[in-house]
Design a protein around this motif. Sequence first.
Motif, PDB file in Angstrom:
ATOM      1  N   LEU A 140     165.220  26.615  98.286  1.00 36.42           N
ATOM      2  CA  LEU A 140     165.003  25.382  97.869  1.00 36.42           C
ATOM      3  C   LEU A 140     164.457  25.879  96.160  1.00 36.42           C
ATOM      4  O   LEU A 140     164.668  26.575  95.524  1.00 36.42           O
ATOM      5  N   MET A 141     165.531  24.386  95.496  1.00 36.21           N
ATOM      6  CA  MET A 141     165.481  24.457  93.566  1.00 36.21           C
ATOM      7  C   MET A 141     163.894  23.872  93.262  1.00 36.21           C
ATOM      8  O   MET A 141     164.155  22.241  93.529  1.00 36.21           O
ATOM      9  N   LEU A 142     162.871  24.656  92.777  1.00 37.73           N
ATOM     10  CA  LEU A 142     162.281  23.983  92.218  1.00 37.73           C
ATOM     11  C   LEU A 142     162.175  24.243  91.088  1.00 37.73           C
ATOM     12  O   LEU A 142     161.859  25.108  90.495  1.00 37.73           O
TER      13      LEU A 142
ATOM     14  N   ALA B 152     156.092  30.662  95.035  1.00 37.83           N
ATOM     15  CA  ALA B 152     157.794  31.691  94.897  1.00 37.83           C
ATOM     16  C   ALA B 152     158.001  31.759  95.794  1.00 37.83           C
ATOM     17  O   ALA B 152     159.076  31.691  96.311  1.00 37.83           O
ATOM     18  N   ARG B 153     157.795  32.600  96.751  1.00 36.12           N
ATOM     19  CA  ARG B 153     158.344  33.337  98.211  1.00 36.12           C
ATOM     20  C   ARG B 153     158.684  31.780  99.127  1.00 36.12           C
ATOM     21  O   ARG B 153     159.966  32.687  99.658  1.00 36.12           O
ATOM     22  N   LEU B 154     157.713  31.413  99.440  1.00 36.44           N
ATOM     23  CA  LEU B 154     158.171  30.026  99.983  1.00 36.44           C
ATOM     24  C   LEU B 154     159.474  29.243  99.239  1.00 36.44           C
ATOM     25  O   LEU B 154     160.152  29.139 100.716  1.00 36.44           O
ATOM     26  N   VAL B 155     159.570  28.907  98.599  1.00 38.71           N
ATOM     27  CA  VAL B 155     160.045  28.536  97.989  1.00 38.71           C
ATOM     28  C   VAL B 155     161.847  29.095  98.307  1.00 38.71           C
ATOM     29  O   VAL B 155     163.487  28.202  98.025  1.00 38.71           O
ATOM     30  N   ALA B 156     161.693  31.147  97.731  1.00 39.16           N
ATOM     31  CA  ALA B 156     162.664  31.551  97.528  1.00 39.16           C
ATOM     32  C   ALA B 156     163.659  31.871  99.411  1.00 39.16           C
ATOM     33  O   ALA B 156     164.757  31.654  99.682  1.00 39.16           O
ATOM     34  N   GLU B 157     162.346  31.587 100.010  1.00 35.26           N
ATOM     35  CA  GLU B 157     162.721  31.336 101.699  1.00 35.26           C
ATOM     36  C   GLU B 157     163.491  30.735 102.248  1.00 35.26           C
ATOM     37  O   GLU B 157     164.609  30.436 102.976  1.00 35.26           O
TER      38      GLU B 157
ATOM     39  N   LYS C 149     166.902  15.345  95.633  1.00 31.86           N
ATOM     40  CA  LYS C 149     166.493  16.689  94.589  1.00 31.86           C
ATOM     41  C   LYS C 149     164.467  16.890  94.663  1.00 31.86           C
ATOM     42  O   LYS C 149     164.431  15.347  95.367  1.00 31.86           O
ATOM     43  N   ILE C 150     164.548  17.514  94.808  1.00 32.10           N
ATOM     44  CA  ILE C 150     162.836  17.422  93.999  1.00 32.10           C
ATOM     45  C   ILE C 150     163.230  17.590  93.146  1.00 32.10           C
ATOM     46  O   ILE C 150     162.530  18.442  91.618  1.00 32.10           O
ATOM     47  N   THR C 151     161.532  15.553  93.259  1.00 34.89           N
ATOM     48  CA  THR C 151     161.291  15.602  91.423  1.00 34.89           C
ATOM     49  C   THR C 151     160.089  15.748  91.489  1.00 34.89           C
ATOM     50  O   THR C 151     159.253  16.033  92.247  1.00 34.89           O
ATOM     51  N   ARG C 152     158.789  15.704  91.006  1.00 35.35           N
ATOM     52  CA  ARG C 152     157.540  16.283  90.325  1.00 35.35           C
ATOM     53  C   ARG C 152     157.012  14.643  91.559  1.00 35.35           C
ATOM     54  O   ARG C 152     156.118  14.940  91.943  1.00 35.35           O
ATOM     55  N   GLN C 153     158.226  13.489  91.265  1.00 30.49           N
ATOM     56  CA  GLN C 153     156.952  11.929  91.369  1.00 30.49           C
ATOM     57  C   GLN C 153     157.784  12.493  93.447  1.00 30.49           C
ATOM     58  O   GLN C 153     156.429  11.900  93.886  1.00 30.49           O
TER      59      GLN C 153
END
Length: 217
Positions: free
Chosen positions: A163-165, A155-160, A201-205
């Motif tokens: 990114l939208m995950l 969560a921290r890495l994504v926030a830094e 966008k970032i997808t599961r694939q």
Amino acid sequence: MKQLSLPFADETCYAAEDFCAAPSNALARDWLARPDSWSNGRLVLWGEPGCGKTHLLHVWTKSHNATLLNGPELRGLIRPRGPVAVDDADIVPEPTALLHLLNAAAESGYAALMASRLPPARQSIKLADLASRLRASETAEIRAPEDELLAQLLARLVAERQLMLSLPVRNFLLTYLPRTAAALREAVARLDRITLDRGIKITRQLAAEVMQDMLDL
């Protein structure tokens, strides 16, 4: 066992408030708060790459006005002017340089903090005097991260990186990536690079493709 490919360099923030505290690093944090209790004024933090050793060294260095040195660059005679910390102390090119540094710190009454992948007792140290100093030091292991810690770190890495995950993508990464902080950092860095390069966008694939590339399948 498949080896991770980790080619992307990343600038990491080592602020105290950004460190993810958890039971796996509680012992290390406890010892860092009590330098007066260290055996012979020395403490060795040890654990797998990416477990938080370097982050804790930066936090301790700042809070104690200490000097932080990089083990692979440690050469010659260095006389500390205060507390000292050595990252990657197990891969110094000149073991005598580390020995002289520890001796000088002890003579001056300065605390010496080190980080390594293995505890001194399990390291192959050819210089007998250095082996003696290190094995007479206090040690604290940083254990493998818990599920909660990995989720917090992700969560921290994504926030830094802003990114939208989605939750499914996060759960996929936490479930199938190797359970190390280093793997999470690399996966997020790769996803960030791809989204910037491709504008997608970032997808599961996409996450699966990144993981496959990391594992070199």
